[in-house]
Scaffold this motif. Structure first.
Motif, PDB file in Angstrom:
ATOM      1  N   CYS A 167       0.872  -1.176   0.000  1.00 27.67           N
ATOM      2  CA  CYS A 167       0.000   0.000   0.000  1.00 27.67           C
ATOM      3  C   CYS A 167       0.903   1.218   0.000  1.00 27.67           C
ATOM      4  N   THR A 168       0.280   2.362  -0.045  1.00 28.70           N
ATOM      5  CA  THR A 168       1.100   3.566   0.037  1.00 28.70           C
ATOM      6  C   THR A 168       1.775   3.668   1.395  1.00 28.70           C
ATOM      7  N   GLU A 169       1.114   3.192   2.427  1.00 31.76           N
ATOM      8  CA  GLU A 169       1.710   3.183   3.763  1.00 31.76           C
ATOM      9  C   GLU A 169       1.062   2.093   4.612  1.00 31.76           C
ATOM     10  N   PRO A 170       1.775   1.586   5.609  1.00 34.32           N
ATOM     11  CA  PRO A 170       1.223   0.527   6.460  1.00 34.32           C
ATOM     12  C   PRO A 170      -0.063   0.925   7.173  1.00 34.32           C
ATOM     13  N   ARG A 171      -0.199   2.194   7.475  1.00 35.15           N
ATOM     14  CA  ARG A 171      -1.415   2.658   8.157  1.00 35.15           C
ATOM     15  C   ARG A 171      -2.655   2.377   7.307  1.00 35.15           C
ATOM     16  N   GLU A 172      -2.518   2.530   5.990  1.00 30.98           N
ATOM     17  CA  GLU A 172      -3.638   2.264   5.082  1.00 30.98           C
ATOM     18  C   GLU A 172      -4.086   0.808   5.174  1.00 30.98           C
ATOM     19  N   ALA A 173      -3.131  -0.111   5.250  1.00 29.74           N
ATOM     20  CA  ALA A 173      -3.468  -1.535   5.356  1.00 29.74           C
ATOM     21  C   ALA A 173      -4.154  -1.823   6.683  1.00 29.74           C
ATOM     22  N   ARG A 174      -3.618  -1.284   7.780  1.00 30.94           N
ATOM     23  CA  ARG A 174      -4.239  -1.502   9.090  1.00 30.94           C
ATOM     24  C   ARG A 174      -5.652  -0.937   9.139  1.00 30.94           C
ATOM     25  N   THR A 175      -5.830   0.247   8.594  1.00 30.93           N
ATOM     26  CA  THR A 175      -7.147   0.882   8.604  1.00 30.93           C
ATOM     27  C   THR A 175      -8.139   0.089   7.769  1.00 30.93           C
ATOM     28  N   ALA A 176      -7.711  -0.376   6.604  1.00 30.31           N
ATOM     29  CA  ALA A 176      -8.608  -1.147   5.741  1.00 30.31           C
ATOM     30  C   ALA A 176      -9.014  -2.459   6.409  1.00 30.31           C
ATOM     31  N   LEU A 177      -8.068  -3.142   7.007  1.00 31.35           N
ATOM     32  CA  LEU A 177      -8.383  -4.402   7.687  1.00 31.35           C
ATOM     33  C   LEU A 177      -9.286  -4.163   8.895  1.00 31.35           C
ATOM     34  N   ARG A 178      -8.923  -3.204   9.721  1.00 34.31           N
ATOM     35  CA  ARG A 178      -9.666  -2.968  10.959  1.00 34.31           C
ATOM     36  C   ARG A 178     -11.076  -2.442  10.691  1.00 34.31           C
ATOM     37  N   ASP A 179     -11.192  -1.446   9.819  1.00 41.76           N
ATOM     38  CA  ASP A 179     -12.483  -0.787   9.620  1.00 41.76           C
ATOM     39  C   ASP A 179     -13.404  -1.526   8.659  1.00 41.76           C
ATOM     40  N   ASP A 180     -12.840  -2.166   7.640  1.00 40.47           N
ATOM     41  CA  ASP A 180     -13.675  -2.795   6.616  1.00 40.47           C
ATOM     42  C   ASP A 180     -13.498  -4.306   6.526  1.00 40.47           C
ATOM     43  N   LYS A 183       3.306  -1.785  20.943  1.00 41.10           N
ATOM     44  CA  LYS A 183       2.513  -0.781  20.247  1.00 41.10           C
ATOM     45  C   LYS A 183       3.162  -0.500  18.895  1.00 41.10           C
ATOM     46  N   LEU A 184       2.506   0.307  18.079  1.00 38.35           N
ATOM     47  CA  LEU A 184       3.026   0.608  16.745  1.00 38.35           C
ATOM     48  C   LEU A 184       4.372   1.316  16.781  1.00 38.35           C
ATOM     49  N   ASP A 185       4.629   2.070  17.832  1.00 37.94           N
ATOM     50  CA  ASP A 185       5.908   2.772  17.947  1.00 37.94           C
ATOM     51  C   ASP A 185       7.025   1.893  18.494  1.00 37.94           C
ATOM     52  N   GLY A 186       6.701   0.626  18.818  1.00 42.99           N
ATOM     53  CA  GLY A 186       7.711  -0.307  19.301  1.00 42.99           C
ATOM     54  C   GLY A 186       7.815  -0.399  20.807  1.00 42.99           C
ATOM     55  N   SER A 187       7.134   0.472  21.511  1.00 41.26           N
ATOM     56  CA  SER A 187       7.178   0.411  22.971  1.00 41.26           C
ATOM     57  C   SER A 187       6.247  -0.691  23.473  1.00 41.26           C
ATOM     58  N   PRO A 188       6.515  -1.217  24.666  1.00 43.70           N
ATOM     59  CA  PRO A 188       5.682  -2.306  25.184  1.00 43.70           C
ATOM     60  C   PRO A 188       4.233  -1.866  25.403  1.00 43.70           C
ATOM     61  N   ALA A 189       3.309  -2.750  25.089  1.00 35.86           N
ATOM     62  CA  ALA A 189       1.888  -2.474  25.326  1.00 35.86           C
ATOM     63  C   ALA A 189       1.571  -2.686  26.799  1.00 35.86           C
ATOM     64  N   ALA A 190       0.515  -2.061  27.254  1.00 30.15           N
ATOM     65  CA  ALA A 190       0.089  -2.194  28.653  1.00 30.15           C
ATOM     66  C   ALA A 190      -0.376  -3.621  28.921  1.00 30.15           C
ATOM     67  N   PRO A 191      -0.182  -4.113  30.129  1.00 27.07           N
ATOM     68  CA  PRO A 191      -0.641  -5.470  30.463  1.00 27.07           C
ATOM     69  C   PRO A 191      -2.134  -5.677  30.202  1.00 27.07           C
ATOM     70  N   SER A 192      -2.944  -4.641  30.430  1.00 28.39           N
ATOM     71  CA  SER A 192      -4.383  -4.781  30.173  1.00 28.39           C
ATOM     72  C   SER A 192      -4.659  -4.976  28.684  1.00 28.39           C
ATOM     73  N   ALA A 193      -3.866  -4.339  27.830  1.00 32.09           N
ATOM     74  CA  ALA A 193      -4.032  -4.524  26.383  1.00 32.09           C
ATOM     75  C   ALA A 193      -3.639  -5.939  25.981  1.00 32.09           C
TER      76      ALA A 193
END
Length: 136
Positions: free
Chosen positions: A61-74, A121-131
């Motif tokens: 895609c033009t950017e990875p965000r486009e792929a994530r948005t398409a998968l998640r939303d549609d 997370k997307l920025d590479g930092s660890p996700a919260a335990p609740s997530a």
């Protein structure tokens, strides 16, 4: 209890192997009437991250965000998938084409790779335990 080849039969569609993406979409469609809107959103986010982690190669895609948005939303929303724009359909077709077989979850190394992808997370930092708890 499902035994032997009966389990493998559910991973096939008309003689061909069922892909991970098809199985994930079917799961989301089957379960969505029983979930609240917030829970459906979390399921879509988790399936999106797992689908991208399992892709045999990145969705082009033009950017990875486009792929994530398409998968998640549609992609994981049966109502929006039916009316998705052509650009989104192209992204979903590409994701389906590069998705491994549905039986990929039997390999412990692959499961560890997906869990590792869900734990950051997307920025590479660890996700919260609740997530993490919610994504598993």
């Amino acid at each position: 209890m499902v035994r032997g080849n009966a389990r493998l039969a559910c991973w096939q569609i008309q003689g061909r192997a069922r892909s991970w993406y098809e199985a994930a979409v079917d799961h989301a469609d089957l379960r969505s009437p029983h979930f609240s809107a917030n829970h459906r959103q979390h399921v879509a986010k988790t399936l999106t991250a797992a689908t991208i982690a399992l892709s045999e190669r990145p969705v082009r895609c033009t950017e990875p965000r486009e792929a994530r948005t398409a998968l998640r939303d549609d992609g994981f929303n049966r109502l929006r998938r039916a009316i998705a724009p052509r650009a989104v359909e192209a992204v979903l077709e590409e994701a389906a084409r590069h998705s491994p077989g549905a039986g990929v979850g039997n390999d412990p190394a692959v499961v560890r790779r997906v869990l590792a992808a869900l734990s950051v997370k997307l920025d590479g930092s660890p996700a919260a335990p609740s997530a993490l708890k919610r994504h598993r």
